[in-house]
Write an enzyme that holds these catalytic residues in place. Structure first.
Site, PDB file in Angstrom:
ATOM      1  N   ASP A  67       0.812  -1.222   0.000  1.00  0.00           N
ATOM      2  CA  ASP A  67       0.000   0.000   0.000  1.00  0.00           C
ATOM      3  C   ASP A  67       0.842   1.268   0.000  1.00  0.00           C
ATOM      4  O   ASP A  67       2.065   1.216   0.161  1.00  0.00           O
ATOM      5  CB  ASP A  67      -0.957  -0.018   1.216  1.00  0.00           C
ATOM      6  CG  ASP A  67      -0.247  -0.371   2.521  1.00  0.00           C
ATOM      7  OD1 ASP A  67       0.996  -0.371   2.542  1.00  0.00           O
ATOM      8  OD2 ASP A  67      -0.936  -0.652   3.507  1.00  0.00           O
ATOM      9  N   ASN A 136      -7.757  -2.495  13.966  1.00  0.00           N
ATOM     10  CA  ASN A 136      -9.143  -2.856  13.625  1.00  0.00           C
ATOM     11  C   ASN A 136      -9.183  -4.073  12.695  1.00  0.00           C
ATOM     12  O   ASN A 136     -10.208  -4.361  12.100  1.00  0.00           O
ATOM     13  CB  ASN A 136      -9.862  -1.663  12.975  1.00  0.00           C
ATOM     14  CG  ASN A 136      -9.144  -1.163  11.723  1.00  0.00           C
ATOM     15  OD1 ASN A 136      -8.167  -1.763  11.279  1.00  0.00           O
ATOM     16  ND2 ASN A 136      -9.632  -0.076  11.150  1.00  0.00           N
ATOM     17  N   HIS A 138      -7.276  -4.432   9.980  1.00  0.00           N
ATOM     18  CA  HIS A 138      -6.965  -4.178   8.570  1.00  0.00           C
ATOM     19  C   HIS A 138      -5.651  -4.844   8.171  1.00  0.00           C
ATOM     20  O   HIS A 138      -4.748  -5.030   8.980  1.00  0.00           O
ATOM     21  CB  HIS A 138      -7.005  -2.683   8.213  1.00  0.00           C
ATOM     22  CG  HIS A 138      -5.880  -1.842   8.701  1.00  0.00           C
ATOM     23  ND1 HIS A 138      -6.081  -0.616   9.289  1.00  0.00           N
ATOM     24  CD2 HIS A 138      -4.540  -2.004   8.654  1.00  0.00           C
ATOM     25  CE1 HIS A 138      -4.923  -0.069   9.584  1.00  0.00           C
ATOM     26  NE2 HIS A 138      -3.966  -0.889   9.219  1.00  0.00           N
ATOM     27  N   GLU A 143      -9.606  -1.706   5.030  1.00  0.00           N
ATOM     28  CA  GLU A 143     -10.295  -1.355   6.273  1.00  0.00           C
ATOM     29  C   GLU A 143     -11.572  -2.197   6.427  1.00  0.00           C
ATOM     30  O   GLU A 143     -12.072  -2.755   5.442  1.00  0.00           O
ATOM     31  CB  GLU A 143     -10.675   0.128   6.231  1.00  0.00           C
ATOM     32  CG  GLU A 143      -9.483   1.068   6.178  1.00  0.00           C
ATOM     33  CD  GLU A 143      -8.815   1.291   7.526  1.00  0.00           C
ATOM     34  OE1 GLU A 143      -8.787   0.369   8.368  1.00  0.00           O
ATOM     35  OE2 GLU A 143      -8.319   2.408   7.742  1.00  0.00           O
TER      36      GLU A 143
HETATM   37  C1  GLP Z   1      -0.477   0.579   8.631  1.00  0.00           C
HETATM   38  C2  GLP Z   1      -0.162  -0.256   7.382  1.00  0.00           C
HETATM   39  C3  GLP Z   1      -0.427  -1.717   7.606  1.00  0.00           C
HETATM   40  C4  GLP Z   1       0.193  -2.148   8.931  1.00  0.00           C
HETATM   41  C5  GLP Z   1      -0.473  -1.413  10.056  1.00  0.00           C
HETATM   42  C6  GLP Z   1       0.013  -1.845  11.428  1.00  0.00           C
HETATM   43  O1  GLP Z   1      -1.771   1.008   8.680  1.00  0.00           O
HETATM   44  N1  GLP Z   1      -0.881   0.166   6.227  1.00  0.00           N
HETATM   45  O2  GLP Z   1       0.094  -2.469   6.517  1.00  0.00           O
HETATM   46  O3  GLP Z   1       0.062  -3.534   9.102  1.00  0.00           O
HETATM   47  O4  GLP Z   1      -0.193  -0.036   9.866  1.00  0.00           O
HETATM   48  O5  GLP Z   1       1.114  -1.094  11.796  1.00  0.00           O
HETATM   49  P1  GLP Z   1       2.058  -1.387  13.001  1.00  0.00           P
HETATM   50  O6  GLP Z   1       2.931  -2.518  12.575  1.00  0.00           O
HETATM   51  O7  GLP Z   1       2.832  -0.124  13.175  1.00  0.00           O
HETATM   52  O8  GLP Z   1       1.210  -1.719  14.162  1.00  0.00           O
END
Ligand code: GLP
Length: 241
Positions: A67, A136, A138, A143
């Site tokens: 992404d 959440n 995702h 989402e």
């Molecule tokens: C972002 C990314 C996700 C990732 C998520 C969790 O929103 N788009 O791909 O998995 O954050 O992030 P973290 O690893 O910092 O908890």
């Protein structure tokens, strides 16, 4: 699903990096699906060490990131392009032309999403997809929704994601409101999936996603239907399963 429990973040990072290293060694021209967020940073450091010690060669590896924020340029230090270069690409021998990330600067969503899906098709799909887990549920930026999205699409980020990600920006107002993300179908088409989770704050969503009902309201729950998923987590993140 395989679950690998690690005692802490470092061990989680090592175990996950070993699985990626094994993929690269077995198939030197493999396609790695890569992720951002704070969770994978440690495993990227392990891969860099493996490269620096002469144990890993990324010269034929191709990558496709999940992404990108819509509207951020590559030079913006919060773009996922910038993140990947800082945290991995600049320190290994992957070729720039073999790395792929949705282009957040393209305003025409339909065009950019079609272009990105075509890239993944041309690569022959993803061999191993790395995923973090949003609070959440995702994955990528898929989402919670009423249905599972298929291919790459443009999403409106939820309030909770903007809240969670504001720590990287000057304020919540600076967090982009939209992002391009690979779809659930693209993720599910990956031959192997590796999910990394750490910290107590992820314990509830890990339980829901992997042991609760499969629903687009918890996008990661679809992974229960994938035939080759490995979940690597530290004790805190796995404490409720
Ligand atoms: C972002 C990314 C996700 C990732 C998520 C969790 O929103 N788009 O791909 O998995 O954050 O992030 P973290 O690893 O910092 O908890």
């Amino acid at each position: 699903m395989r679950i690998l429990k690690a005692k802490d973040y470092l061990e989680m990072s090592r175990k996950a990096a070993n699985l990626i290293a094994a993929q690269v060694i077995l198939k030197p021209d493999c396609v790695l699906g890569l992720a951002t967020g704070s969770t994978p940073i440690g495993l990227y450091q392990q891969l860099i060490q493996g490269y620096q010690q002469g144990n890993l060669d990324f010269s034929q590896v191709k990558t496709a990131n999940l992404d990108e924020y819509k509207g951020l340029t590559r030079e913006n230090d919060q773009s996922y392009y910038y993140f990947m270069h800082q945290n991995l690409f600049k320190s290994i021998n992957v070729k720039e032309e073999n790395t792929n990330i949705p282009d957040g600067t393209v305003a025409d969503s339909a065009n950019e999403c079609a272009r990105y899906d075509e890239i993944i098709r041309t690569l022959g799909g993803v061999d191993l997809q790395l995923l973090g887990l949003g609070h959440n549920g995702h994955i990528g930026f898929n989402e919670p929704a009423d249905s599972f999205a298929k291919g790459t699409h443009c999403v409106d980020l939820t309030k909770s994601t903007i809240e969670a990600n504001k720590r990287f920006f000057a304020s919540a107002d600076d967090v982009p409101r939209q992002a391009y993300t690979m779809g659930i179908q693209t993720i599910m088409n990956a031959r192997k999936i590796l999910v990394v989770v750490n910290g107590e704050a992820k314990a509830d969503i890990v339980q829901k996603a992997f042991f609760g009902p499969v629903t687009p309201q918890v996008p990661a729950s679809i992974l229960q239907f994938h035939p080759d998923v490995t979940l690597v987590g530290d004790e805190a993140a796995l404490s409720k399963i």
